[in-house]
Design a protein around this motif. Structure first.
Motif, PDB file in Angstrom:
ATOM      1  N   UNK A 130       0.834  -1.198   0.000  1.00 54.37           N
ATOM      2  CA  UNK A 130       0.000   0.000   0.000  1.00 54.37           C
ATOM      3  C   UNK A 130       0.868   1.247   0.000  1.00 54.37           C
ATOM      4  N   UNK A 131       0.410   2.264  -0.687  1.00 53.28           N
ATOM      5  CA  UNK A 131       1.075   3.564  -0.674  1.00 53.28           C
ATOM      6  C   UNK A 131       0.159   4.534   0.057  1.00 53.28           C
ATOM      7  N   UNK A 132       0.658   5.067   1.172  1.00 50.29           N
ATOM      8  CA  UNK A 132      -0.131   5.935   2.037  1.00 50.29           C
ATOM      9  C   UNK A 132       0.554   7.293   2.103  1.00 50.29           C
ATOM     10  N   UNK A 133      -0.129   8.324   1.638  1.00 45.36           N
ATOM     11  CA  UNK A 133       0.451   9.664   1.620  1.00 45.36           C
ATOM     12  C   UNK A 133      -0.190  10.528   2.690  1.00 45.36           C
ATOM     13  N   UNK A 134       0.655  11.208   3.439  1.00 40.25           N
ATOM     14  CA  UNK A 134       0.208  12.107   4.499  1.00 40.25           C
ATOM     15  C   UNK A 134       0.545  13.525   4.068  1.00 40.25           C
ATOM     16  N   UNK A 135      -0.486  14.349   3.957  1.00 41.48           N
ATOM     17  CA  UNK A 135      -0.308  15.722   3.487  1.00 41.48           C
ATOM     18  C   UNK A 135      -0.264  16.637   4.705  1.00 41.48           C
ATOM     19  N   UNK A 136       0.937  17.122   4.995  1.00 39.63           N
ATOM     20  CA  UNK A 136       1.178  17.922   6.194  1.00 39.63           C
ATOM     21  C   UNK A 136       2.094  17.160   7.136  1.00 39.63           C
ATOM     22  N   UNK A 137       3.308  17.668   7.333  1.00 35.09           N
ATOM     23  CA  UNK A 137       4.308  16.968   8.142  1.00 35.09           C
ATOM     24  C   UNK A 137       4.517  17.632   9.496  1.00 35.09           C
ATOM     25  N   UNK A 138       3.476  18.295   9.989  1.00 35.85           N
ATOM     26  CA  UNK A 138       3.540  18.871  11.325  1.00 35.85           C
ATOM     27  C   UNK A 138       3.422  17.799  12.386  1.00 35.85           C
ATOM     28  N   UNK A 139       3.029  18.186  13.591  1.00 40.03           N
ATOM     29  CA  UNK A 139       2.971  17.229  14.694  1.00 40.03           C
ATOM     30  C   UNK A 139       2.013  16.076  14.409  1.00 40.03           C
ATOM     31  N   UNK A 140       0.797  16.378  13.921  1.00 37.92           N
ATOM     32  CA  UNK A 140      -0.173  15.316  13.646  1.00 37.92           C
ATOM     33  C   UNK A 140       0.313  14.440  12.501  1.00 37.92           C
ATOM     34  N   UNK A 141       0.747  15.075  11.401  1.00 35.73           N
ATOM     35  CA  UNK A 141       1.169  14.310  10.237  1.00 35.73           C
ATOM     36  C   UNK A 141       2.373  13.430  10.504  1.00 35.73           C
ATOM     37  N   UNK A 142       3.387  13.986  11.154  1.00 38.85           N
ATOM     38  CA  UNK A 142       4.605  13.216  11.407  1.00 38.85           C
ATOM     39  C   UNK A 142       4.359  12.082  12.397  1.00 38.85           C
ATOM     40  N   UNK A 143       3.563  12.334  13.427  1.00 41.91           N
ATOM     41  CA  UNK A 143       3.276  11.280  14.403  1.00 41.91           C
ATOM     42  C   UNK A 143       2.429  10.185  13.770  1.00 41.91           C
ATOM     43  N   UNK A 144       1.508  10.577  12.890  1.00 41.63           N
ATOM     44  CA  UNK A 144       0.715   9.588  12.156  1.00 41.63           C
ATOM     45  C   UNK A 144       1.609   8.740  11.258  1.00 41.63           C
ATOM     46  N   UNK A 145       2.560   9.394  10.578  1.00 37.49           N
ATOM     47  CA  UNK A 145       3.499   8.663   9.725  1.00 37.49           C
ATOM     48  C   UNK A 145       4.260   7.617  10.533  1.00 37.49           C
ATOM     49  N   UNK A 146       4.713   8.019  11.708  1.00 40.54           N
ATOM     50  CA  UNK A 146       5.457   7.092  12.553  1.00 40.54           C
ATOM     51  C   UNK A 146       4.608   5.894  12.957  1.00 40.54           C
TER      52      UNK A 146
END
Length: 309
Positions: free
Chosen positions: A1-17
């Motif tokens: 799966x390819x999952x893209x997170x738009x916005x690398x702030x606190x919510x985006x980066x923690x979600x990515x992790x």
């Protein structure tokens, strides 16, 4: 799966992790701030030997790198500050989400979209309007987070393990949300057997003010640990086709007497996105509160001045 997170702030980066550490797919972390998503992605990837994670995280400032994503998670936008409501963010974040919608429509027309930016229900409507995607593939994250807060507050009050508590919060992600105490249980036993009505009402009030409580404590910015966990639960249900029953901002076409609008309701979430809206047997009071929440959202949607289609 390819999952893209738009916005690398606190919510985006923690979600990515969280998504990356669960090995749910390869994560593309996008932001307009030069080099910032690349730095965060590299920092996380350097922990791969310690965690045994096989997926990858790619940081990028190029939206085209997110082309053909299976799932988009939208976290871009301004965060709440003390004294602000989620609705106060409407105009600025609507501009941001409109631009993102245009890029998604251009690069990934078969994706599922999860909107997180506030006011989430209104911006989910805007995302669906702009992309013209089937409504089952556009949803908002709110109910999972609000329900988790309600569950934790109940567990904290009773001094028991949080995972023993189940609860459901419907409606818009704001002061008009509808925590359903009648459906809240501890290992299948209703919470009214453990708590007096007065205490339950206090927990409902705290749930409605849960985000504001954190904003007040942080002084600057808003919550991101619990929101990222809620997003991850939704993504996992989609990626693994778990068909979990989760409260999400979904397009209603008459369910609960709500027509042509996004609002938080229980849904079955699987590989096709929202596969079914589940209609609970609500009391007149509960249904009235849910419909009132929907009317508040409709008033904010009207502020966007979108032409009817």
């Amino acid at each position: 799966m390819k999952i893209s997170i738009i916005g690398a702030g606190f919510v985006g980066a923690t979600t990515a992790q969280r998504i990356w550490e669960k090995n749910l797919g390869d994560v593309f972390l996008y932001d307009i701030v030069e080099d910032m998503p690349q730095g965060k992605a590299l920092d996380m990837m350097e922990s791969a030997p310690l965690l045994g994670v096989e997926s990858k995280i790619v940081g990028t400032n190029r939206f085209e790198d997110c082309q053909n994503s299976d799932i988009f998670i939208i976290t871009s936008g301004l965060a709440r500050q003390p004294g602000m409501s989620r609705d106060d963010l409407l105009n600025r974040n609507a501009e941001i989400v409109s631009g993102i919608a245009e890029n998604i429509q251009r690069f990934s027309q078969d994706s599922i979209i999860i909107v997180v930016s506030n006011p989430v229900d209104v911006l989910t409507y805007l995302m669906a309007y702009k992309t013209k995607f089937p409504k089952n593939r556009v949803m908002g994250m709110a109910g999972v987070l609000d329900s988790a807060r309600f569950r934790y507050f109940i567990a904290e009050e009773l001094g028991i393990a949080p995972q023993e508590v189940q609860a459901m919060v419907l409606g818009g992600h704001g002061d008009e949300m509808v925590p359903l105490s009648r459906f809240a249980t501890v290992s299948g036993v209703g919470i009214e057997h453990f708590l007096p009505r007065e205490k339950i009402d206090q927990l409902i009030k705290r749930t409605r003010e849960g985000g504001a409580e954190i904003v007040k404590l942080l002084k600057k910015g808003s919550a991101y640990y619990a929101p990222s966990a809620a997003i991850m639960e939704m993504v996992e249900s989609i990626v693994k086709d778990q068909k979990r029953l989760l409260p999400c901002s979904a397009w209603c076409e008459g369910q609960y007497g709500i027509h042509d609008q996004y609002v938080g309701v229980p849904v079955i979430l699987g590989k096709n996105g929202i596969e079914k809206i589940v209609e609970l047997p609500l009391t007149g009071k509960e249904l009235g509160e849910l419909q009132e929440s929907a009317r508040h959202l409709a008033a904010n949607i009207a502020k966007l001045n979108l032409s009817h289609r």
